[in-house]
Enzyme design. Structure first.
Site: not given
Length: 419
Positions: A47, A148, A175, A221, A242, A311
């Site tokens: 990120d 994402e 998400h 997610h 992730h 992540d």
């Protein structure tokens, strides 16, 4: 024996015990670095672009990635960590849904492109398995993009296609919020309600269109119901960019054993997350705890479905020994210490992801003559004050049509009665 001699003897004994252990550790690390020089380490989720948004509002001219030191990721750390390829996350928060999510996501895509342009000696923009291999040959970090959160699409297949053309190679379906067509992982915690019982009909359309495009479907997610639905219908392998193992840490963001087995059958990949809360279900964790997830996934579903999904720069707590991207070789050494073979380690490093991406590309090529899906989501499913209805039938027209039809029925009835 004289006291001084006894002391020296004890010191020598301690050294003789420690030296073999140190030598073994050095051997594992040397072997790890050798394997990483032969196979690219491909990480599924970082990120850093969001940190550029938060800290600099994407003003890349105001930051030097060679010297920035308050992030998990910078260029020296990337070099030390032997990062061969990275999926950079084009992430914007859920509260942008129904507002400016598309614009903000495009800006995150833009900043990744500009990052590659600003540091061409370090990064090479990549969109394919072949690009990853070429960047590795050039000793650069292949830079791919993953979006994402499906809220970034504003429920538009056209937006999905445009993002693909801009280089996006995976979409995380949700998400931490439901979209108008898919349920997110919080539904499984009971803190949010299911709106679609998994995927809506439009959500299934989107999965098929991603197969046609050659875009990786990321199931991090989402709910377990969505995981099963996608695994059952996708013609290409899927990824968890992730996520870790639920059996090791029973957090709803992690992957249950039955899903791990399905991912194995589908020849997909689960890229292990380093966030402490997903590693130990607590605020603290160690490198060894992360390796436990690798071991468990390997035991349940095989080394051929495992990858790295750190992540970094998207989480607030990382394990001791994995403080930033420079530390990943130590995790590779730990796997070797746990008797992982060279083939298994290389699979987890990058061979698995390359295989998955190549298969997704093959499915895309096989569907080359299939027309794009241009059936929009029903307006009633996305109607909100921030959305216009251009292109959809005007409800007033429908009402008029209904009124005209009713009038025709009355006239016809009267004619029949007269006759």
């Amino acid at each position: 024996m004289l006291p001084g001699v006894v002391h020296v003897y004890r010191v020598l004994c301690v050294i003789s015990c420690i030296l073999p252990q140190l030598s073994a550790e050095d051997t594992y690390m040397t072997r790890a670095l050798q394997l990483m020089s032969e196979t690219p380490l491909i990480d599924g989720h970082n990120d850093l672009p969001w940190q550029l948004r938060k800290q600099f509002n994407n003003q890349l001219n105001k930051v030097d990635l060679n010297t920035i030191n308050n992030t998990h990721t910078n260029i020296p750390k990337i070099k030390e960590g032997r990062l061969g390829a990275q999926f950079w996350s084009a992430y914007v928060p859920c509260d942008s849904q129904y507002k400016d999510a598309v614009r903000q996501t495009l800006e995150q895509i833009d900043v990744v492109h500009r990052m590659c342009h600003k540091y061409p000696e370090t990064f090479m923009f990549a969109t394919s398995s072949q690009d990853i291999r070429e960047a590795f040959r050039q000793n650069k970090t292949a830079s791919l993009i993953g979006v994402e959160g499906g809220h970034s699409l504003d429920s538009s297949l056209g937006t999905l296609r445009v993002m693909y053309h801009l280089g996006v190679r995976y979409l995380t379906l949700t998400h931490s919020c439901n979209t108008p067509w898919a349920d997110n992982w919080l539904v499984d915690t009971g803190s949010e309600v299911s709106e679609h019982d998994g995927l809506s009909p439009f959500g299934k359309q989107l999965v098929k269109e991603m197969n046609r495009l050659g875009m990786l479907i990321d199931l991090a997610h989402v709910t377990v119901k969505v995981m099963n639905q996608v695994l059952n219908m996708s013609t290409a392998p899927v990824i968890f960019s992730h996520s870790s193992a639920y059996a090791v840490c029973p957090h709803k963001r992690n992957v249950p054993d039955d899903i791990l087995k399905k991912v194995s059958e589908k020849k997909g990949i689960v890229m292990v997350n380093f966030y402490n809360d997903y590693v130990t279900c607590s605020k603290t964790a160690t490198l060894s705890d992360v390796a436990d997830h690798f071991d468990h996934i390997k035991k349940v579903a095989g080394a051929h479905i495992i990858g790295f999904g750190g992540d970094y720069d998207g989480v607030t707590r990382v394990p001791e020994g994995l403080e930033d991207v420079s530390k990943v070789p130590a995790l590779v050494a730990e796997l070797l210490k746990r008797n992982w073979t060279d083939v298994e380690v290389k699979a987890a490093l990058g061979d698995n992801l390359l295989r998955v991406l190549e298969q997704v590309e093959m499915v895309r090529d096989s569907l080359n003559n299939t027309l794009p899906d241009d059936v929009p989501i029903p307006y009633d499913e996305v109607k909100n004050p921030c959305r216009t209805s251009y292109g959809y039938p005007d409800p007033a027209d429908n009402a008029g049509a209904g009124h005209s039809l009713s009038l025709l029925v009355v006239v016809f009835t009267l004619l029949v009665m007269i006759i």
